[in-house]
Motif scaffolding. Structure first.
Motif, PDB file in Angstrom:
ATOM      1  N   SER A   6      41.825  32.078  34.918  1.00 47.22           N
ATOM      2  CA  SER A   6      42.137  33.303  35.648  1.00 47.22           C
ATOM      3  C   SER A   6      41.761  34.533  34.816  1.00 47.22           C
ATOM      4  O   SER A   6      41.161  35.481  35.319  1.00 47.22           O
ATOM      5  CB  SER A   6      43.621  33.333  35.999  1.00 47.22           C
ATOM      6  OG  SER A   6      43.949  34.528  36.663  1.00 47.22           O
ATOM      7  N   HIS A   9      37.968  34.889  34.799  1.00 48.32           N
ATOM      8  CA  HIS A   9      37.485  35.445  36.066  1.00 48.32           C
ATOM      9  C   HIS A   9      37.765  36.940  36.151  1.00 48.32           C
ATOM     10  O   HIS A   9      36.934  37.714  36.624  1.00 48.32           O
ATOM     11  CB  HIS A   9      38.128  34.732  37.257  1.00 48.32           C
ATOM     12  CG  HIS A   9      37.607  33.360  37.482  1.00 48.32           C
ATOM     13  ND1 HIS A   9      38.243  32.451  38.279  1.00 48.32           N
ATOM     14  CD2 HIS A   9      36.508  32.727  37.008  1.00 48.32           C
ATOM     15  CE1 HIS A   9      37.557  31.319  38.294  1.00 48.32           C
ATOM     16  NE2 HIS A   9      36.504  31.470  37.527  1.00 48.32           N
ATOM     17  N   GLN A  10      38.942  37.355  35.707  1.00 47.90           N
ATOM     18  CA  GLN A  10      39.274  38.779  35.729  1.00 47.90           C
ATOM     19  C   GLN A  10      38.333  39.566  34.829  1.00 47.90           C
ATOM     20  O   GLN A  10      37.888  40.657  35.181  1.00 47.90           O
ATOM     21  CB  GLN A  10      40.731  38.997  35.317  1.00 47.90           C
ATOM     22  CG  GLN A  10      41.710  38.563  36.385  1.00 47.90           C
ATOM     23  CD  GLN A  10      43.147  38.623  35.918  1.00 47.90           C
ATOM     24  OE1 GLN A  10      43.435  38.656  34.728  1.00 47.90           O
ATOM     25  NE2 GLN A  10      44.059  38.634  36.872  1.00 47.90           N
ATOM     26  N   SER A  13      35.002  39.989  36.462  1.00 52.80           N
ATOM     27  CA  SER A  13      35.058  40.698  37.736  1.00 52.80           C
ATOM     28  C   SER A  13      34.755  42.177  37.566  1.00 52.80           C
ATOM     29  O   SER A  13      35.208  42.813  36.617  1.00 52.80           O
ATOM     30  CB  SER A  13      36.446  40.540  38.358  1.00 52.80           C
ATOM     31  OG  SER A  13      36.748  39.179  38.543  1.00 52.80           O
ATOM     32  N   GLU A 158      44.990  42.608  40.984  1.00 54.49           N
ATOM     33  CA  GLU A 158      44.204  41.382  41.214  1.00 54.49           C
ATOM     34  C   GLU A 158      42.979  41.611  42.090  1.00 54.49           C
ATOM     35  O   GLU A 158      42.200  40.677  42.311  1.00 54.49           O
ATOM     36  CB  GLU A 158      45.077  40.306  41.869  1.00 54.49           C
ATOM     37  CG  GLU A 158      46.051  39.642  40.928  1.00 54.49           C
ATOM     38  CD  GLU A 158      45.384  38.851  39.805  1.00 54.49           C
ATOM     39  OE1 GLU A 158      44.331  38.208  40.023  1.00 54.49           O
ATOM     40  OE2 GLU A 158      45.920  38.890  38.695  1.00 54.49           O
ATOM     41  N   HIS A 161      39.641  40.307  40.876  1.00 56.97           N
ATOM     42  CA  HIS A 161      39.634  38.842  40.856  1.00 56.97           C
ATOM     43  C   HIS A 161      39.395  38.292  42.265  1.00 56.97           C
ATOM     44  O   HIS A 161      38.588  37.376  42.472  1.00 56.97           O
ATOM     45  CB  HIS A 161      40.961  38.359  40.275  1.00 56.97           C
ATOM     46  CG  HIS A 161      40.980  36.922  39.897  1.00 56.97           C
ATOM     47  ND1 HIS A 161      42.125  36.294  39.492  1.00 56.97           N
ATOM     48  CD2 HIS A 161      40.015  35.970  39.853  1.00 56.97           C
ATOM     49  CE1 HIS A 161      41.850  35.024  39.228  1.00 56.97           C
ATOM     50  NE2 HIS A 161      40.586  34.807  39.439  1.00 56.97           N
TER      51      HIS A 161
END
Length: 168
Positions: A6, A9-10, A13, A158, A161
């Motif tokens: 996670s 991915h962040q 992004s 988020e 993401h």
């Protein structure tokens, strides 16, 4: 909190996110009176780009037209507020869910869980929902200022993401 995947991915992004905001209301006739919309707009503008903002009546066709207009502007995330209750005129949930190609169940579940902590069993009245329509993420939240603050606390950080996965 968060997994290594996670976090990766962040990091990958883009923070260059464009957003649209749709307030559904039969009573609020101007953006000046739309306190919830104002809060959402401020939260978006503090991190991302608010590309479009509309205030429309609780009408299915108006909502579909507003969403399609924003999708055609290549907006990444659309947030709606209002029209998620149980009144006869509350059409947001049925309208957006009929468009969803994929539903993001976790948003409504987390929203209601957090709302329960704040307001008790009245959280059962909320029908907050989210999903994907034509590679655009749609979050539909209630119209009350407190509900909007709760919803935004769950999603605002988020968004990159979410967009990272949806645009793949």
């Amino acid at each position: 909190m968060g997994s290594e995947t996670s976090k990766l991915h962040q990091k990958e992004s883009s923070k260059d996110i464009t957003c649209g905001l749709i307030t559904l209301s039969d009573s609020r006739k101007s953006e000046k009176l739309d306190l919830s919309g104002k809060y959402i707009a401020e939260e978006i503008e503090s991190r991302y780009t608010l590309k479009s903002r509309k205030l429309i009546p609780d009408e299915k066709e108006d909502l579909i037209n507003a969403i399609d207009s924003m999708v055609n502007e290549d907006i990444d995330v659309i947030m709606t507020n209002g029209g998620t209750g149980l009144d006869t005129r509350d059409i947001t949930v049925e309208t957006v869910e009929s468009l969803f190609e994929k539903k993001i169940d976790g948003f409504g579940e987390l929203f209601r869980a957090k709302s329960f902590e704040e307001i008790g069993s009245a959280a059962l009245l909320s029908r907050a929902t989210a999903g994907i329509y034509k590679k655009t993420i749609i979050f539909s939240m209630p119209g009350s200022p407190n509900a909007v603050k709760t919803a935004m606390s769950l999603i605002i950080d988020e968004l990159p993401h979410f967009v990272h996965h949806v645009k793949k």
